[in-house]
Design an enzyme around this catalytic site. Structure first.
Site, short mmCIF file in Angstrom:
data_model
loop_
_atom_site.label_atom_id
_atom_site.label_comp_id
_atom_site.label_asym_id
_atom_site.label_seq_id
_atom_site.Cartn_x
_atom_site.Cartn_y
_atom_site.Cartn_z
N GLU A 152 0.85 -1.20 0.00
CA GLU A 152 0.00 0.00 0.00
C GLU A 152 0.88 1.24 0.00
O GLU A 152 2.10 1.15 0.18
CB GLU A 152 -0.94 -0.01 1.21
CG GLU A 152 -1.97 -1.12 1.17
CD GLU A 152 -2.96 -1.07 2.33
OE1 GLU A 152 -3.56 -0.02 2.55
OE2 GLU A 152 -3.09 -2.09 3.02
N HIS A 189 -8.89 9.32 3.04
CA HIS A 189 -8.44 8.24 2.15
C HIS A 189 -8.72 8.70 0.72
O HIS A 189 -9.81 9.21 0.45
CB HIS A 189 -9.20 6.96 2.47
CG HIS A 189 -8.61 5.73 1.85
ND1 HIS A 189 -8.59 5.51 0.50
CD2 HIS A 189 -8.00 4.65 2.41
CE1 HIS A 189 -8.00 4.35 0.25
NE2 HIS A 189 -7.63 3.81 1.39
N ARG A 195 -1.15 8.72 1.66
CA ARG A 195 -2.54 9.16 1.44
C ARG A 195 -2.74 10.67 1.41
O ARG A 195 -3.54 11.18 0.64
CB ARG A 195 -3.40 8.64 2.60
CG ARG A 195 -3.75 7.26 2.38
CD ARG A 195 -4.49 6.73 3.56
NE ARG A 195 -4.41 5.30 3.39
CZ ARG A 195 -4.76 4.41 4.26
NH1 ARG A 195 -5.26 4.80 5.41
NH2 ARG A 195 -4.66 3.15 4.00
N HIS A 212 -11.37 9.33 6.74
CA HIS A 212 -11.10 7.91 6.95
C HIS A 212 -10.60 7.60 8.34
O HIS A 212 -11.04 6.63 8.96
CB HIS A 212 -10.07 7.47 5.91
CG HIS A 212 -9.75 6.02 5.92
ND1 HIS A 212 -10.69 5.05 5.61
CD2 HIS A 212 -8.60 5.34 6.18
CE1 HIS A 212 -10.13 3.85 5.69
NE2 HIS A 212 -8.87 4.00 6.06
N ARG A 264 -1.21 8.79 8.95
CA ARG A 264 -0.97 7.38 9.30
C ARG A 264 -0.49 6.60 8.09
O ARG A 264 -1.08 6.69 7.01
CB ARG A 264 -2.27 6.77 9.84
CG ARG A 264 -2.18 5.26 10.00
CD ARG A 264 -3.35 4.72 10.75
NE ARG A 264 -4.59 4.77 10.01
CZ ARG A 264 -5.00 3.85 9.15
NH1 ARG A 264 -4.26 2.79 8.87
NH2 ARG A 264 -6.16 3.98 8.54
P1 FAD Z 1 -13.87 0.40 16.06
O1 FAD Z 1 -13.44 -0.82 15.36
O2 FAD Z 1 -14.42 1.49 15.30
O3 FAD Z 1 -14.78 0.00 17.29
C1 FAD Z 1 -15.43 0.99 18.05
C2 FAD Z 1 -16.41 0.32 18.98
O4 FAD Z 1 -16.87 1.24 19.96
C3 FAD Z 1 -17.66 -0.19 18.29
O5 FAD Z 1 -18.00 -1.44 18.88
C4 FAD Z 1 -18.72 0.84 18.65
O6 FAD Z 1 -20.03 0.35 18.63
C5 FAD Z 1 -18.28 1.19 20.06
N1 FAD Z 1 -18.75 2.49 20.54
C6 FAD Z 1 -18.49 3.70 20.01
N2 FAD Z 1 -19.09 4.66 20.74
C7 FAD Z 1 -19.74 4.04 21.76
C8 FAD Z 1 -20.56 4.48 22.83
N3 FAD Z 1 -20.87 5.77 23.01
N4 FAD Z 1 -21.06 3.56 23.69
C9 FAD Z 1 -20.81 2.24 23.52
N5 FAD Z 1 -20.06 1.75 22.50
C10 FAD Z 1 -19.53 2.65 21.64
N6 FAD Z 1 -6.80 0.06 9.31
C11 FAD Z 1 -5.80 -0.79 9.04
O7 FAD Z 1 -4.82 -0.87 9.80
N7 FAD Z 1 -5.88 -1.60 7.94
C12 FAD Z 1 -6.93 -1.57 7.08
O8 FAD Z 1 -6.97 -2.34 6.13
C13 FAD Z 1 -7.97 -0.65 7.32
N8 FAD Z 1 -9.02 -0.56 6.48
C14 FAD Z 1 -10.06 0.27 6.81
C15 FAD Z 1 -11.19 0.31 5.97
C16 FAD Z 1 -12.29 1.08 6.32
C17 FAD Z 1 -13.50 1.11 5.43
C18 FAD Z 1 -12.27 1.83 7.52
C19 FAD Z 1 -13.44 2.66 7.92
C20 FAD Z 1 -11.15 1.83 8.33
C21 FAD Z 1 -10.04 1.05 7.98
N9 FAD Z 1 -8.90 1.01 8.78
C22 FAD Z 1 -7.88 0.14 8.49
C23 FAD Z 1 -8.88 1.69 10.08
C24 FAD Z 1 -9.21 0.68 11.17
O9 FAD Z 1 -10.21 -0.20 10.70
C25 FAD Z 1 -9.70 1.35 12.43
O10 FAD Z 1 -8.85 2.40 12.79
C26 FAD Z 1 -9.75 0.34 13.57
O11 FAD Z 1 -10.51 -0.76 13.18
C27 FAD Z 1 -10.32 0.98 14.81
O12 FAD Z 1 -10.54 -0.01 15.77
P2 FAD Z 1 -11.13 0.38 17.18
O13 FAD Z 1 -11.28 -0.87 17.93
O14 FAD Z 1 -10.34 1.49 17.75
O15 FAD Z 1 -12.56 1.02 16.84
C1 SIN Z 2 -7.24 0.39 2.70
O1 SIN Z 2 -7.43 -0.82 2.57
O2 SIN Z 2 -7.00 1.14 1.76
C2 SIN Z 2 -7.32 0.97 4.06
C3 SIN Z 2 -6.12 0.61 4.80
C4 SIN Z 2 -5.96 1.48 6.01
O3 SIN Z 2 -6.81 2.29 6.36
O4 SIN Z 2 -4.89 1.36 6.64
#
Ligand code: FAD
Ligand code: SIN
Length: 494
Positions: free
Chosen positions: A115, A230, A276, A337, A372
């Site tokens: 990437e 993104h 990005r 993103h 990032r």
């Molecule tokens: P999340 O996975 O967002 O989890 C948040 C949790 O908190 C959820 O369960 C939600 O319901 C809960 N929550 C929120 N507010 C409250 C509240 N008030 N009360 C109770 N519960 C609450 N990163 C990479 O490293 N590689 C990738 O390939 C990649 N691809 C991506 C593709 C997309 C489409 C997106 C959107 C992001 C991508 N990212 C990627 C970024 C990465 O997915 C996220 O940064 C990461 O998953 C965040 O994880 P997290 O556990 O911090 O939060």
């Molecule tokens: C992607 O697959 O392009 C997202 C990866 C990331 O957010 O790190």
């Protein structure tokens, strides 16, 4: 309700920590809460994968560190970067043991993806749906532990903090009744805030709740100016935006403008594989020149079978929106993103408030700096989940019981409910304001008026909150507006 450890969020940061802690402390009572269903999270939608140096043949710690620092433009903390990169292989090995099906080549080697910003291919992935595979594996692991109580559809509204010590959290349940969970340790894993912008790759849950709660409670918030867009979200009329993974450009897809020309090399020598921030800015500039709201991704020259095996979901989603990517161009535009900043934490995930931890996208560990590096986010969450579990294990031995604290248990507000039309109207205004803000920033135009505009919106929303019943949608709106203000103020005044 009372518990030893309260975890808010069931994405990778919440689940990995719950598993790690439960493994170490099988007698500790753990409550894991999410406002949605078990799966819904940014994690579930992750596509490209998770970056790590799994051997010294394909990559090296030094090159992963150097790529991360380069992407962060001098704003990353070098010790954090080194720690995350060097601890990555062990954490990845655990994810594999827990059942994450990372893809392999026919020779049995990891099928490393490439990437933007990575000098070599070092991204483990499961097709183009890595996040879904991770969520499934982690949720499956969670079942092993009898000491984890998992509660869905509970919405955290505020932290209970006195004298800089966190005693738990207030919630709204499904019936919008308020109640509290008191805890020795509270761990925020509430994810990001992409919904603050009108164009985003994030699902509806990403409303900055944990960040706003921590900020209201007086926690130190860090680097909110650095919001990552993104470059390639699919844009078709009347459909929500859908991410087209950067791994597709890593696989050889081109970006082309309205004249059918590849344009990124005009802006950066690394072309489609620049970081990005550089590519998003280049696209905004091309869109400004052409007066169009999109550029295009071109996959027509890529080998059909290989595309099919690596990107089945992208092909399917494009097809659903009427695009045959083997023959047609994919219309794309930049979209909000990833929140690079957040609640400031130390190397163990501790915030500036006692007994309050944060991890994942809501936290600012110092890894990402101004931008990032692709696929470093899931990695950061698993590394810090492990460090936090070690620290919490030690801390629990000191906090023998929850200090006495009086909270009224359940209360029901008699105030009127704000109409959903009013909430949607304000939400759209805020999202459009923030997109214009980001666009102006990218095109180096004036940002000054935005501070006053967001203040006006926030005070309208706060007045509504005072006069009305506290519902989830009203809280989310307020959290989004507070997050927006943190982004704008950090950009303008820090
Ligand atoms: P999340 O996975 O967002 O989890 C948040 C949790 O908190 C959820 O369960 C939600 O319901 C809960 N929550 C929120 N507010 C409250 C509240 N008030 N009360 C109770 N519960 C609450 N990163 C990479 O490293 N590689 C990738 O390939 C990649 N691809 C991506 C593709 C997309 C489409 C997106 C959107 C992001 C991508 N990212 C990627 C970024 C990465 O997915 C996220 O940064 C990461 O998953 C965040 O994880 P997290 O556990 O911090 O939060
Ligand atoms: C992607 O697959 O392009 C997202 C990866 C990331 O957010 O790190």
């Amino acid at each position: 309700m009372q518990t030893d450890v309260l975890i808010i969020g069931s994405g990778i940061a919440g689940l990995a920590f719950a598993i790690k802690l439960a493994e170490r402390k099988p007698k500790t009572d753990i409550v894991l809460v999410t406002k949605a269903d078990r799966f819904e999270s940014n994690t579930k939608y992750a596509q490209g994968g998770i970056a790590a140096v799994m051997d010294n043949i394909h990559s090296s710690f030094e090159s992963h560190i150097s790529d991360t620092l380069k992407a962060g433009k001098g704003f990353s903390n070098i010790q954090t970067v080194r720690m995350v990169v060097e601890k990555a292989p062990k954490r990845l090995q655990e994810l594999i043991t827990w059942g994450t099906p990372f893809d392999k080549t026919p020779d049995g080697d990891w099928d490393y993806g490439l990437e933007g910003g990575h000098s070599v291919a070092r991204i483990l992935h499961h097709k183009d749906q890595t996040g879904l595979a991770l969520e499934k594996a982690l949720l499956q692991q969670l079942r092993r532990f009898k000491n984890i109580r998992f509660q869905t559809e509970l919405f955290a509204t505020d932290l209970i903090v006195q004298d800089k010590h966190c005693y738990g959290t207030r919630f709204l349940d499904k019936n919008e009744q308020t109640f509290s969970i008191l805890s020795k340790i509270t761990y925020l894993a509430t994810g990001g805030s992409g919904q603050v912008f009108s164009k985003t790759t994030n699902p509806l849950i990403a409303t900055g709740d944990g960040l706003a709660m921590a900020s209201r409670a007086g926690a130190v918030i860090d680097k909110m100016a650095f919001y990552q867009f993104h470059p390639t979200a699919l844009v078709t009329p009347n459909n929500p935006m859908f991410l087209i993974t950067e791994a597709l450009r890593g696989f050889g897809a081109y970006l082309i403008n309205h004249k059918g020309e590849r344009f990124v090399f005009k802006y950066h020598p690394e072309g489609e594989l620049a970081t990005r921030d550089i590519i998003s800015e280049a696209i905004f500039k091309e869109m400004q020149k052409s007066g169009q709201d999109q550029v295009w991704l071109d996959c027509r020259h890529l080998e059909k079978e290989a595309l099919q095996s690596h990107f089945p979901n992208i092909i399917l989603q494009c097809k659903k929106q009427g695009i045959n990517l083997f023959k047609e161009l994919i219309p794309v535009a930049p979209a909000a993103h990833y929140q690079c900043g957040g609640i400031k934490v130390n190397s163990q995930g501790k915030t500036s408030i006692k007994a309050l931890y944060a991890n994942g996208e809501c936290a600012s560990t110092g890894l990402h700096g101004a931008n990032r590096l692709a696929s470093n986010s899931l990695l950061e969450a698993v590394v810090f989940a492990h460090e936090a579990a070690l620290s919490v294990t030690a801390e629990l031995n000191q906090h023998k019981s929850i200090p006495p604290f009086s909270e009224s248990e359940i209360s029901v507000s008699q105030k009127p409910v704000v109409s959903s039309e009013k909430i949607n109207h304000l939400r759209t205004n805020l999202q459009e304001l923030m997109y214009r803000f980001y666009l102006n920033k990218s095109l180096e135009m004036s940002l000054k008026p935005f501070s006053a505009e967001v203040d006006v919106l926030l005070s309208k929303i706060k007045s509504l909150s005072v006069a009305h019943k506290p519902t989830q949608s009203l809280w989310e709106l307020q959290n989004m507006a507070e997050t927006a203000r943190l982004i704008i103020n950090d950009t303008l005044y820090e």
